[in-house]
Design an enzyme around this catalytic site. Structure first.
Site, PDB file in Angstrom:
ATOM      1  N   TYR A 224     132.294  49.381 -43.331  1.00 37.17           N
ATOM      2  CA  TYR A 224     131.257  48.490 -42.817  1.00 37.17           C
ATOM      3  C   TYR A 224     130.257  49.278 -41.967  1.00 37.17           C
ATOM      4  O   TYR A 224     130.628  50.142 -41.177  1.00 37.17           O
ATOM      5  CB  TYR A 224     131.850  47.360 -41.991  1.00 37.17           C
ATOM      6  CG  TYR A 224     132.613  46.327 -42.789  1.00 37.17           C
ATOM      7  CD1 TYR A 224     132.617  46.340 -44.178  1.00 37.17           C
ATOM      8  CD2 TYR A 224     133.335  45.324 -42.156  1.00 37.17           C
ATOM      9  CE1 TYR A 224     133.320  45.388 -44.906  1.00 37.17           C
ATOM     10  CE2 TYR A 224     134.037  44.361 -42.873  1.00 37.17           C
ATOM     11  CZ  TYR A 224     134.036  44.404 -44.249  1.00 37.17           C
ATOM     12  OH  TYR A 224     134.729  43.460 -44.964  1.00 37.17           O
TER      13      TYR A 224
ATOM     14  N   SER B 103     134.149  35.074 -47.563  1.00 41.32           N
ATOM     15  CA  SER B 103     132.987  34.333 -48.076  1.00 41.32           C
ATOM     16  C   SER B 103     133.300  32.835 -48.193  1.00 41.32           C
ATOM     17  O   SER B 103     133.136  32.241 -49.257  1.00 41.32           O
ATOM     18  CB  SER B 103     132.528  34.880 -49.432  1.00 41.32           C
ATOM     19  OG  SER B 103     131.244  34.398 -49.766  1.00 41.32           O
ATOM     20  N   PRO B 104     133.732  32.194 -47.108  1.00 38.07           N
ATOM     21  CA  PRO B 104     134.097  30.778 -47.184  1.00 38.07           C
ATOM     22  C   PRO B 104     132.933  29.859 -47.517  1.00 38.07           C
ATOM     23  O   PRO B 104     133.152  28.734 -47.980  1.00 38.07           O
ATOM     24  CB  PRO B 104     134.654  30.490 -45.780  1.00 38.07           C
ATOM     25  CG  PRO B 104     134.013  31.509 -44.902  1.00 38.07           C
ATOM     26  CD  PRO B 104     133.903  32.737 -45.750  1.00 38.07           C
ATOM     27  N   LEU B 105     131.694  30.328 -47.300  1.00 38.68           N
ATOM     28  CA  LEU B 105     130.517  29.523 -47.669  1.00 38.68           C
ATOM     29  C   LEU B 105     129.876  30.037 -48.947  1.00 38.68           C
ATOM     30  O   LEU B 105     128.762  29.641 -49.293  1.00 38.68           O
ATOM     31  CB  LEU B 105     129.490  29.518 -46.523  1.00 38.68           C
ATOM     32  CG  LEU B 105     129.988  29.016 -45.169  1.00 38.68           C
ATOM     33  CD1 LEU B 105     128.819  28.899 -44.188  1.00 38.68           C
ATOM     34  CD2 LEU B 105     130.714  27.696 -45.297  1.00 38.68           C
TER      35      LEU B 105
ATOM     36  N   GLY C  24     126.517  31.537 -48.507  1.00 36.53           N
ATOM     37  CA  GLY C  24     125.544  30.572 -48.002  1.00 36.53           C
ATOM     38  C   GLY C  24     125.346  29.377 -48.915  1.00 36.53           C
ATOM     39  O   GLY C  24     124.705  28.393 -48.538  1.00 36.53           O
ATOM     40  N   LEU C  25     125.908  29.414 -50.118  1.00 37.11           N
ATOM     41  CA  LEU C  25     125.713  28.335 -51.083  1.00 37.11           C
ATOM     42  C   LEU C  25     126.240  27.002 -50.547  1.00 37.11           C
ATOM     43  O   LEU C  25     125.683  25.941 -50.855  1.00 37.11           O
ATOM     44  CB  LEU C  25     126.425  28.682 -52.395  1.00 37.11           C
ATOM     45  CG  LEU C  25     126.142  27.756 -53.584  1.00 37.11           C
ATOM     46  CD1 LEU C  25     124.727  27.952 -54.086  1.00 37.11           C
ATOM     47  CD2 LEU C  25     127.139  28.016 -54.721  1.00 37.11           C
ATOM     48  N   LEU C  26     127.304  27.057 -49.736  1.00 34.90           N
ATOM     49  CA  LEU C  26     127.936  25.839 -49.236  1.00 34.90           C
ATOM     50  C   LEU C  26     127.496  25.494 -47.823  1.00 34.90           C
ATOM     51  O   LEU C  26     128.090  24.632 -47.180  1.00 34.90           O
ATOM     52  CB  LEU C  26     129.464  26.002 -49.276  1.00 34.90           C
ATOM     53  CG  LEU C  26     130.054  26.298 -50.653  1.00 34.90           C
ATOM     54  CD1 LEU C  26     131.538  26.619 -50.548  1.00 34.90           C
ATOM     55  CD2 LEU C  26     129.827  25.128 -51.603  1.00 34.90           C
ATOM     56  N   GLY C  27     126.457  26.150 -47.357  1.00 36.95           N
ATOM     57  CA  GLY C  27     125.996  25.941 -45.982  1.00 36.95           C
ATOM     58  C   GLY C  27     124.795  25.040 -45.854  1.00 36.95           C
ATOM     59  O   GLY C  27     124.080  25.107 -44.843  1.00 36.95           O
ATOM     60  N   GLY C  28     124.538  24.205 -46.847  1.00 36.28           N
ATOM     61  CA  GLY C  28     123.373  23.323 -46.794  1.00 36.28           C
ATOM     62  C   GLY C  28     122.096  24.008 -47.235  1.00 36.28           C
ATOM     63  O   GLY C  28     121.005  23.707 -46.742  1.00 36.28           O
TER      64      GLY C  28
END
Length: 330
Positions: free
Chosen positions: A53, A216-218, A221-225
């Site tokens: 990282y 990548s729980p979202l 960003g797809l699942l973040g609104g």
């Protein structure tokens, strides 16, 4: 904050994992330190990073930022369950010298010492294999890990991005060797929009007593609104989310998801995290805030209870693959 055991171990960790991948590339050191302080104040005790990282010519920079934060004292290091990873090529130009990447005993030994130096600590609590190394037998890997455990440099070993059969191979090899606890966790891509891990990876993890740590729980960003934010002139989708929204069927699916949560008065990102916390075998999702505000949003998910009818509706919008082998055999 709520806590749980990491897999079959006695190690108690927070239900949210602080991901640090943005520290350095997206978030400067001062803000990164502020986010880690806020996370610790909120009760998050599980921090995840990786030796690569920082990326490119700055590989290792994220570990250095965390190490500088530990060096501030205040019991920061003792309060944190520290996880990092090994596998990646650490050469700035991308051209690794032989044995300077992957999971040979030589590279594991070298990589641990380098991470410890950057992190300014004497131990890594959870040392994770960032990817499968098809060239190195697990007998060699476990021999290297056993030595590091005996030296006190690491406490537990985990995997990341392993298929189910490799989790089985790794822990069966550990069992044959005796005296080796084997893998205690698997860090995998898992969220409402990407549920393939439910077929083999998560069942294997549960069978062998591994805690599951979704990254990548979202889903980028797809699942973040994302659709609502775009309509309101906010930050546009990029990366995985932008690629997915280019598919009209996916866009309609995400729109249905956002409409459903709007009806329940819930923020999409918080609901996506809360959904993961209901899933069998999940220890806690990795949240990678770039700002303190994003951390606050993630923290709200821990206390969010999703009603049964909403869980049913979410499963209809984003159906899982079903159990294995029935999902592909019958």
């Amino acid at each position: 904050m709520k806590y749980t055991q990491l897999g079959r171990t006695g190690l108690k960790v927070s239900r949210l994992v602080l991901g640090t991948m943005n520290f350095g590339p997206q978030t400067d050191e001062a803000d990164s330190h502020a986010i880690m302080d806020a996370a610790l104040d909120a009760g998050i005790n599980f921090f995840d990073t990786a030796n690569v990282y920082g990326w490119g010519e700055n590989k290792g920079r994220t570990e250095e930022i965390i190490g500088n934060w530990f060096a501030k004292g205040g019991e920061r290091r003792d309060k944190v369950v520290l996880a990092t990873k090994v596998y990646g090529n650490m050469a700035a130009d991308g051209e690794a010298w032989p044995n300077h990447d992957k999971l040979s005993a030589l590279n594991i030994r070298r990589a641990v010492d380098a991470s410890l130096k950057r992190l300014k600590t004497d131990r890594i609590d959870l040392y994770q294999f960032h990817h499968v190394d098809r060239s190195t037998p697990f007998e060699e890997i476990w021999q290297a890990i056993d030595v590091l455990v005996q030296q006190g440099k690491i406490l537990y070993a985990g995997s990341s991005n392993f298929p189910g059969y490799k989790i089985a191979q790794a822990n069966e090899t550990a069992a044959r060797r005796g005296g080796t606890i084997g893998l205690v966790s698997e860090q995998c891509l898992y969220n409402l929009a990407e549920r393939r891990a439910e077929m083999e990876v998560i069942p294997a993890a549960q069978e062998y007593g591994l805690g599951v740590i979704p990254w990548s729980p979202l889903h980028g960003g797809l699942l973040g609104g994302v659709i609502k934010k775009q309509a309101e002139g906010g930050r546009r989708a990029s990366g995985r989310a932008a690629d997915a929204l280019a598919d009209t069927a996916v866009r309609a699916q995400v729109q249905a998801y956002e409409d459903l949560l709007d009806k329940h008065g819930l923020e999409p990102g918080e609901a996506a995290l809360a959904w993961l916390l209901t899933r069998p075998g999940v220890t806690g999702p990795i949240v990678g805030p770039r700002t303190a505000q994003q951390l606050d949003s993630a923290l709200r998910a821990v206390d969010l209870t999703l009603p049964t009818d909403l869980l049913t509706n979410l499963n209809e919008v984003f159906p899982g693959p079903g159990p294995s082998p029935e999902a592909f055999a019958w």
